[in-house]
Motif scaffolding. Structure first.
Motif, short mmCIF file in Angstrom:
data_model
loop_
_atom_site.label_atom_id
_atom_site.label_comp_id
_atom_site.label_asym_id
_atom_site.label_seq_id
_atom_site.Cartn_x
_atom_site.Cartn_y
_atom_site.Cartn_z
N GLU A 1 0.84 -1.20 0.00
CA GLU A 1 0.00 0.00 0.00
C GLU A 1 0.87 1.25 0.00
O GLU A 1 0.57 2.24 -0.68
CB GLU A 1 -0.93 -0.01 1.24
N PHE B 1 2.06 1.99 -3.49
CA PHE B 1 1.04 2.66 -4.31
C PHE B 1 0.92 4.12 -3.91
O PHE B 1 0.83 5.01 -4.76
CB PHE B 1 -0.32 1.96 -4.16
N SER C 1 -6.72 5.49 -6.29
CA SER C 1 -6.82 4.43 -5.29
C SER C 1 -7.89 3.42 -5.68
O SER C 1 -7.74 2.22 -5.45
CB SER C 1 -7.15 5.00 -3.92
N VAL D 1 -6.37 1.17 -8.23
CA VAL D 1 -5.48 0.22 -7.57
C VAL D 1 -6.29 -0.89 -6.92
O VAL D 1 -6.00 -2.07 -7.05
CB VAL D 1 -4.62 0.95 -6.51
N ASN D 2 -7.38 -0.46 -6.25
CA ASN D 2 -8.19 -1.42 -5.52
C ASN D 2 -8.86 -2.43 -6.45
O ASN D 2 -9.07 -3.59 -6.11
CB ASN D 2 -9.24 -0.68 -4.69
N TYR E 1 -7.60 -3.71 -9.21
CA TYR E 1 -6.68 -4.74 -9.65
C TYR E 1 -6.01 -5.47 -8.50
O TYR E 1 -5.55 -6.59 -8.65
CB TYR E 1 -5.64 -4.13 -10.61
N ALA F 1 -5.40 -4.33 -1.30
CA ALA F 1 -4.92 -3.02 -0.88
C ALA F 1 -6.10 -2.19 -0.35
O ALA F 1 -7.14 -2.09 -0.99
CB ALA F 1 -4.26 -2.31 -2.06
N ILE G 1 -4.32 4.05 1.50
CA ILE G 1 -3.60 4.65 0.38
C ILE G 1 -3.97 6.12 0.25
O ILE G 1 -3.11 6.99 0.09
CB ILE G 1 -3.91 3.90 -0.94
#
Lengths: 249, 147
Positions: free
Chosen positions: A138, A141, A178, A181-182, A184, A188, A193
């Motif tokens: 995290e 990222f 974010s 990111v979450n 994929y 996380a 983040i």
């Protein structure tokens, strides 16, 4: 030296201090100290958005200067330079020309390079994600998002739409990235983040400085700074909130 | 240990953004680390966030006043960046976040936490600078008397 020239130097020094995040009491103190070292009696009243200075001359020839301050940032190096400048001038007064040259030099003093600032923003995001009990992934990222936010904020604030717009749009970017990111990496945590990556936008220092101003007796500027901090926090929160609530539908 | 390193990074790099010059950066880092460690330990022992923040800020204040006198630089340079790990930026954000999510009572409690942490930090730093001023005044009087 004439009163007007003394006042000119004092207000330039005060302006540099106020523009670069010095406390109100330090600005007032510096202005009065510079005038005093040239043997001029003066009174200074400073607000975060402007300064009023009056020098008392002989034969009822008082001079006043009002200076409006619009842009403020934090640059502690300049505060340090002005501080030593005013202490030096107290010991041996410079001529008007020399003092002016020196002040010009101080106000043009360089900042750290852009790359270094960008890297610092990224590392701050990383450090605070870990500090708020995030994992290293995290943190990684947040590192990338923090760098992008800094880049966006610097560009937007140069264009300058209205105050707090850059913080608002940076909050939106943080939440949006974010979410990506979450999608994929479902492990996380979005919240951690976001918290790390918006750390550079948040007004923690402003809130604390507001209370410090109040403890010095500058209640007016304390209220000013508190509400400024509130607006910044609201802008960030609104930016993040808009994106998150849109994504939940 | 991890938290201590992060506190160091988390106070040095904000100082870079505030354009503190390179030679002072290490001192800012040490200042922030000491403050955060004190905060962390006090919070562990007593469980009171605001009190722990106050003690942490007091240490930041004492350290920055001391370093400022040695290096001849204003103490604010150290205390502004050194208190970043303690400063309630995240709490301020979380307050607004709760308002956005319509959790108003959570927002109220977080808001009070934000304000009281900020008060605690300011009081801690100011108390430290007041102590230093009183001590240097007493010392001045003492040396004048014995000359």
């Amino acid at each position: 030296m004439k009163n007007r020239e003394v006042l000119d130097i004092a207000i330039r020094a005060g302006e540099i201090l106020l523009r670069n995040g010095a406390e109100i009491y330090r600005v007032e103190d510096t202005i009065v100290r510079i005038c005093k070292s040239y043997g001029v009696a003066c009174e200074a009243f400073v607000l975060p958005t402007g300064m009023f200075i009056t020098a008392f001359g002989a034969n009822d020839e008082d001079i006043s200067i009002v200076r409006r301050i619009k842009e403020r940032m934090v640059n502690l190096y300049k505060v340090e330079l002005i501080n030593s400048f005013s202490r030096r001038i107290e010991k041996e007064p410079l001529s008007h020309r020399d003092a002016k040259l020196e002040l010009d030099e101080i106000s043009n003093s360089p900042r750290h390079s852009f790359l270094l600032r960008l890297a610092s923003a990224a590392i701050i995001s990383f450090a605070y994600t870990i500090l708020f009990k995030g994992t290293y992934i995290e943190g990684g990222f947040a590192f990338a998002i923090g760098a992008m936010i800094y880049l966006l904020k610097e560009t937007v604030s140069k264009i300058g739409f209205f105050q707090f717009f850059d913080t608002f749009i940076s909050g939106m970017l943080a939440a949006g990235l974010s979410l990506v990111v979450n999608r994929y990496f479902p492990h996380a945590d979005i919240y951690k983040i976001i918290i790390g990556s918006i750390m550079i936008l948040l007004p923690g220092v402003a809130i604390t400085n507001a209370i410090k101003d109040a403890l010095h007796g500058d209640i007016a500027s304390s209220v000013f700074r508190l509400s400024e901090a509130l607006y910044v926090a609201t802008a960030v929160g609104a930016g993040v909130g808009v994106v998150l609530s849109l994504s939940l539908r | 240990m991890k938290a201590i390193i992060m506190a160091f990074l988390g106070s040095v790099f904000p100082a870079v953004l505030f354009n503190v010059k390179r030679s002072s950066l290490v001192w800012v880092g040490i200042c922030g680390t000491l403050g955060y460690t004190t905060y962390y330990l006090t919070e562990k022992i007593t469980g009171k966030i605001t009190f722990a923040t106050f003690i942490g800020a007091l240490i930041v204040g004492v350290f920055s006043e001391g370093t400022a006198r040695i290096l001849k630089i204003p103490a604010t340079i150290f205390s502004v960046s050194g208190s970043t790990p303690l400063v309630p930026g995240i709490a301020a954000y979380t307050t607004i976040q709760y308002v956005v999510e319509n959790k108003l009572s959570n927002a109220a409690s977080k808001g009070i936490e934000t304000l009281s942490s900020a008060l605690a930090i300011a009081f801690g730093i100011m108390l430290a600078s007041a102590i230093f001023r009183v001590v240097s005044k007493i010392r001045l009087k003492y040396t004048v008397k014995h000359k």
